[in-house]
Design an enzyme around this catalytic site. Structure first.
Site, mmCIF file in Angstrom:
data_model
loop_
_atom_site.group_PDB
_atom_site.id
_atom_site.type_symbol
_atom_site.label_atom_id
_atom_site.label_comp_id
_atom_site.label_asym_id
_atom_site.label_seq_id
_atom_site.Cartn_x
_atom_site.Cartn_y
_atom_site.Cartn_z
ATOM 1 N N ASP A 19 -15.184 -19.749 -9.062
ATOM 2 C CA ASP A 19 -15.687 -20.723 -10.035
ATOM 3 C C ASP A 19 -15.697 -20.133 -11.446
ATOM 4 O OD1 ASP A 19 -16.675 -23.148 -10.863
ATOM 5 O OD2 ASP A 19 -18.736 -22.762 -10.224
ATOM 6 N N HIS A 36 -7.287 -22.114 -14.870
ATOM 7 C CA HIS A 36 -6.851 -22.108 -13.470
ATOM 8 C C HIS A 36 -5.659 -21.174 -13.282
ATOM 9 C CE1 HIS A 36 -9.720 -25.199 -12.750
ATOM 10 N NE2 HIS A 36 -9.071 -26.160 -13.366
ATOM 11 N N LEU A 130 -3.474 -9.200 6.581
ATOM 12 C CA LEU A 130 -4.556 -9.957 5.949
ATOM 13 C C LEU A 130 -4.409 -11.422 6.334
ATOM 14 C CD1 LEU A 130 -6.940 -10.200 3.904
ATOM 15 C CD2 LEU A 130 -5.224 -10.660 2.145
#
Ligand code: IPE
Ligand code: IPE
Ligand code: MG
Length: 241
Positions: A19, A36, A130
């Site tokens: 955020d 972003h 991962l």
């Protein structure tokens, strides 16, 4: 933390609410979408750091079921950024041994994006270094509604008895069915709320809130948070021996 201590943390599942992109951009007089874009760069760094830091599962919140309330410009900008990032990063993700998954309601997304999700999930399905999961058009309540509908349909069809419904069965209907519960949930930007992220799965997760905006989140900050997590005592309702 030294390498031996890090080893003790192996197999961690870290979930991140990324955020603060908008505020980061606005404070620089830039359009929100630039925030972003910078956020994607930070995500790439975090992904690269995970295996070294003992993180085997990384789940990130990229777009919530509530984020459709934003301007059309921001929403379409985000959707094209997701598509672009998948195309651009596919080769690197493969090279790094990352297995990609997506959670959220795909049916609400464009066919192009749905195809890209299926394509990269398939492409990276053999990777284990991962496990990276991206939550797009994800809402924890929406996920529980979809799971409940599936369970009710099975009961109505006579293939499931209501008494057979238990925590494992519910968990197996969630988008996260193939993932362990998160050990640690991190939220950046100083907001202290979960915003509909993994409510079922985070019932016993540890939480860490940092004032750092996501576009400024560094590997060093990540390490500091993981070190602090390593010192926490998780009791799961029991008492310390
Ligand atoms: C998080 O950053 C990313 C998404 C929700 C897509 P924000 O866009 O919420 O940034 P702030 O909270 O407005 O600063
Ligand atoms: C949560 O952030 C969603 C993502 C990070 C993708 P928001 O910025 O949408 O959450 P609120 O509106 O501050 O609760
Ligand atoms: Mg926000």
């Amino acid at each position: 933390m030294n390498t031996a201590d890090r080893k003790a943390l192996r197999g961690l599942h870290v979930a991140i609410i990324m955020d603060g992109n908008g505020r980061w951009a606005q404070s620089r007089g830039l359009p929100r979408l630039m925030g972003h874009r910078e956020g994607v760069r930070r995500l790439k760094e975090v992904v690269r750091a995970c295996p070294d830091l003992g993180v085997q599962y990384l789940t990130v919140y990229a777009f919530s079921t509530e984020n459709w309330r934003r301007s059309r410009r921001e929403v379409t900008g985000l959707m094209s950024m997701f598509a672009r990032s998948i195309r651009r990063e596919a080769r690197e993700l493969l090279k790094q041994g990352v297995r990609m998954r997506f959670v959220g309601d795909r049916t609400g997304l464009s066919p192009v994006l749905q195809d890209l999700f299926a394509w990269i999930e398939d492409l990276t399905a053999g990777n284990t270094r991962l496990h990276m999961t991206v939550a797009i058009n994800y809402g924890g309540r929406d996920e529980l509604v979809r799971a409940t509908r599936a369970i009710c349909a099975a009961v109505a069809a006579g293939t499931l008895r209501p008494e057979a419904v238990n925590e494992e069965l519910i968990a197996a209907q969630l988008d996260t069915r193939d993932l362990p519960d998160p050990d640690l949930v991190i939220r950046t930007s100083g907001e202290v709320r979960s915003s509909n992220f993994l409510p079922w799965q985070s019932a016993y997760s540890e939480f860490e809130f940092t004032p750092v905006l996501w576009p400024e989140f560094t590997r060093a900050e990540f390490e500091t948070i993981l070190d602090a997590y390593g010192l926490r005592e998780r009791r799961f309702g029991g008492v310390t021996a």
